[in-house]
Design a protein around this motif. Structure first.
Motif, PDB file in Angstrom:
ATOM      1  N   LYS A 247       3.258  53.703 -10.948  1.00 31.39           N
ATOM      2  CA  LYS A 247       3.576  54.024  -9.655  1.00 31.39           C
ATOM      3  C   LYS A 247       4.271  52.910  -8.888  1.00 31.39           C
ATOM      4  CE  LYS A 247      -0.650  55.326  -9.197  1.00 31.39           C
ATOM      5  NZ  LYS A 247      -1.872  55.973  -8.811  1.00 31.39           N
ATOM      6  N   PRO A 248       4.935  53.227  -7.924  1.00 33.14           N
ATOM      7  CA  PRO A 248       5.383  51.782  -7.248  1.00 33.14           C
ATOM      8  C   PRO A 248       4.270  50.903  -6.650  1.00 33.14           C
ATOM      9  CG  PRO A 248       6.385  53.799  -6.166  1.00 33.14           C
ATOM     10  CD  PRO A 248       5.431  54.398  -7.295  1.00 33.14           C
TER      11      PRO A 248
ATOM     12  N   SER B 123      11.513  47.604 -15.704  1.00 28.98           N
ATOM     13  CA  SER B 123      11.811  48.395 -14.678  1.00 28.98           C
ATOM     14  C   SER B 123      12.990  48.056 -13.817  1.00 28.98           C
ATOM     15  CB  SER B 123      10.610  48.478 -13.886  1.00 28.98           C
ATOM     16  OG  SER B 123      10.413  47.291 -13.212  1.00 28.98           O
TER      17      SER B 123
ATOM     18  N   GLU C 157       9.471  49.719  -8.470  1.00 24.54           N
ATOM     19  CA  GLU C 157       9.679  50.161  -7.184  1.00 24.54           C
ATOM     20  C   GLU C 157      10.111  51.682  -7.442  1.00 24.54           C
ATOM     21  OE1 GLU C 157      12.521  47.717  -5.111  1.00 24.54           O
ATOM     22  OE2 GLU C 157      11.591  45.792  -5.729  1.00 24.54           O
ATOM     23  N   ASN C 158      10.145  52.514  -6.214  1.00 30.16           N
ATOM     24  CA  ASN C 158      10.484  53.671  -6.163  1.00 30.16           C
ATOM     25  C   ASN C 158      11.953  53.755  -6.412  1.00 30.16           C
ATOM     26  OD1 ASN C 158       9.697  56.653  -5.384  1.00 30.16           O
ATOM     27  ND2 ASN C 158      11.217  56.398  -3.998  1.00 30.16           N
ATOM     28  N   GLY C 159      12.433  54.872  -7.070  1.00 34.16           N
ATOM     29  CA  GLY C 159      13.903  55.006  -7.463  1.00 34.16           C
ATOM     30  C   GLY C 159      14.217  54.061  -8.674  1.00 34.16           C
ATOM     31  N   GLU C 160      13.569  53.702  -9.569  1.00 32.88           N
ATOM     32  CA  GLU C 160      13.597  52.990 -10.769  1.00 32.88           C
ATOM     33  C   GLU C 160      13.342  53.824 -11.858  1.00 32.88           C
ATOM     34  OE1 GLU C 160      13.303  48.309  -9.220  1.00 32.88           O
ATOM     35  OE2 GLU C 160      11.504  49.436 -10.327  1.00 32.88           O
TER      36      GLU C 160
ATOM     37  N   VAL D  22      10.749  56.535 -11.696  1.00 36.22           N
ATOM     38  CA  VAL D  22       9.764  56.843 -10.611  1.00 36.22           C
ATOM     39  C   VAL D  22      10.258  56.859  -9.173  1.00 36.22           C
ATOM     40  CG1 VAL D  22       8.260  54.909  -9.517  1.00 36.22           C
ATOM     41  CG2 VAL D  22       8.404  54.989 -11.951  1.00 36.22           C
ATOM     42  N   GLY D  23      10.104  58.027  -8.865  1.00 36.85           N
ATOM     43  CA  GLY D  23      10.777  58.653  -7.737  1.00 36.85           C
ATOM     44  C   GLY D  23      11.985  59.172  -8.062  1.00 36.85           C
ATOM     45  N   ASP D  24      12.785  59.553  -7.210  1.00 33.43           N
ATOM     46  CA  ASP D  24      14.225  60.015  -7.456  1.00 33.43           C
ATOM     47  C   ASP D  24      15.136  58.953  -7.536  1.00 33.43           C
ATOM     48  OD1 ASP D  24      16.133  61.978  -7.536  1.00 33.43           O
ATOM     49  OD2 ASP D  24      16.890  61.764  -5.686  1.00 33.43           O
TER      50      ASP D  24
ATOM     51  N   THR E 198       9.908  62.423 -14.405  1.00 32.88           N
ATOM     52  CA  THR E 198       9.869  61.856 -13.194  1.00 32.88           C
ATOM     53  C   THR E 198       8.478  61.549 -12.619  1.00 32.88           C
ATOM     54  OG1 THR E 198      12.188  62.551 -12.798  1.00 32.88           O
ATOM     55  CG2 THR E 198      10.919  61.806 -10.830  1.00 32.88           C
TER      56      THR E 198
END
Length: 362
Positions: A164-165, A196, A213-216, A239-241, A361
């Motif tokens: 997770k982030p 990542s 981080e989010n979006g990676e 991880v995230g969009d 995701t």
């Protein structure tokens, strides 16, 4: 089993007009003797003659282990004595040696000098002959590969909730390795890759202190060892969009990887497996960003023959085990790699892996 393998090597020695082979600690020593010994500052050698006689030069600290595993002659030495006396005794017992096969890829200078001290008139690389034997896995070896694959697939599933982030790559790697150890892995065959974001563009991006981080996208490439045999998996997760561009390269790699898997059968070449994946990636405009071969053999080593690569005309045959793992790596943006472990059968292949290949995701 080990004696049968040695007999095959003896036949290779005779065909190549070699008097003996000198093997150092590592996968080849295990393959022919069942001995797991460490290549250290203490000289350790196995000598197999063309008559099929097996001898060892070992330090006293390894004497009990070698005695319990073999009926071969053992010439041992203490730390205080050093290896010189044992080498002299071995030379006297072995008699005059002409051409001796050695492992160019595994042997260090001190071991080469020791082979010469045994009386070798000349040395020649015997690696290709050994590779040709190890390339074909029997059912017992395939079962060990399956167990290693089960460990890594279960460990990946157990680790996903941890990613997770805010978590570092090193923390994810430690979690993966802990989960594998819990399930019986004897270690890791290579440094665990957790790469990542922008670091995903490094095909060998060993886990670092970078925080996810989010979006990676996160590339996870890791292995387990079971009964000495290696399972090696790569999956790439989001991880995230993530951006549309990263989603696109994921789908291109997924398509290329599956296409290369699907063509595997006896009679095609290693080049054809590689080209199947490479052609799809090239035609989609990412050819310059696929920077390595499509696959490598698996067994007692994480990387061994056969290699799925351009211009390798090796014809696939039943018993060959290898990975299929194309990738795309966009500098400063991210990367994708997807990897399965496969074994060629009489009429096609078996994929040792069952883990999903759609984009996960978190």
């Amino acid at each position: 089993m080990f004696e049968a393998r040695r007999n095959k090597l003896v036949q290779e020695l005779r065909e190549r007009n070699m008097d003996a082979a000198v093997i150092v600690p590592g996968p080849n020593l295990y393959y022919f003797t069942g001995l797991h010994l460490k290549q250290s500052e203490r000289l350790t050698l196995a000598i197999l003659t063309k008559e099929g006689e097996l001898s060892f030069v070992v330090p006293q600290v390894e004497l009990t282990k070698v005695e319990s595993a073999t009926n071969g002659r053992i010439f041992w030495y203490t730390d205080e004595q050093g290896a010189g006396k044992a080498l002299a005794e071995a030379r006297a017992a072995l008699g005059s040696l002409g051409k001796v096969g050695v492992e160019f890829g595994q042997m260090r200078v001190m071991e080469l000098k020791a082979a010469e001290a045994l009386g070798a008139a000349s040395t020649e690389d015997v690696s290709a002959a050994i590779d040709s034997l190890r390339m074909f896995k029997d059912q017992q070896e395939v079962e060990q590969l399956k167990k290693a694959v089960q460990i890594i697939e279960e460990s990946l599933e157990a680790t996903l909730p941890f990613i997770k982030p805010g978590v570092s790559e090193l923390e994810v790697a430690a979690h993966l390795e802990y989960e594998m150890r819990k399930r019986g892995s004897e270690g890791t065959p290579f440094g665990t890759i957790v790469a990542s974001g922008y670091r995903g563009a490094l095909p060998h991006g060993r886990a670092s202190s970078k925080v996810i981080e989010n979006g990676e996208l996160v590339v996870l490439d890791f292995g387990a060892i079971c009964g000495g045999y290696v399972g090696d998996i790569t999956r790439t997760i989001a991880v995230g969009d993530v951006s549309d561009e990263l989603k696109e390269i994921y789908e291109v790699v997924r398509e290329a990887q599956q296409a290369a898997v699907d063509v595997i059968k006896p009679g095609i070449t290693a080049h054809e497996v590689d080209e199947t994946a490479r052609k799809i990636i090239r035609e989609r405009g990412f050819g310059d960003y696929f920077t390595h071969r499509t696959g490598h053999g698996i067994g007692l080593s994480g990387h061994e023959a056969p290699y799925m690569m351009q211009n390798n005309k090796l014809v696939l045959k039943p018993g060959m085990a290898f990975t299929v793992e194309p990738g795309i790596y966009l500098p400063n943006k991210g990367g994708v790699r997807i990897e399965d472990n496969l074994v060629v059968t009489e009429d096609g292949f078996i994929n040792l892996m069952t883990y999903r290949k759609d984009l996960i995701t978190l």
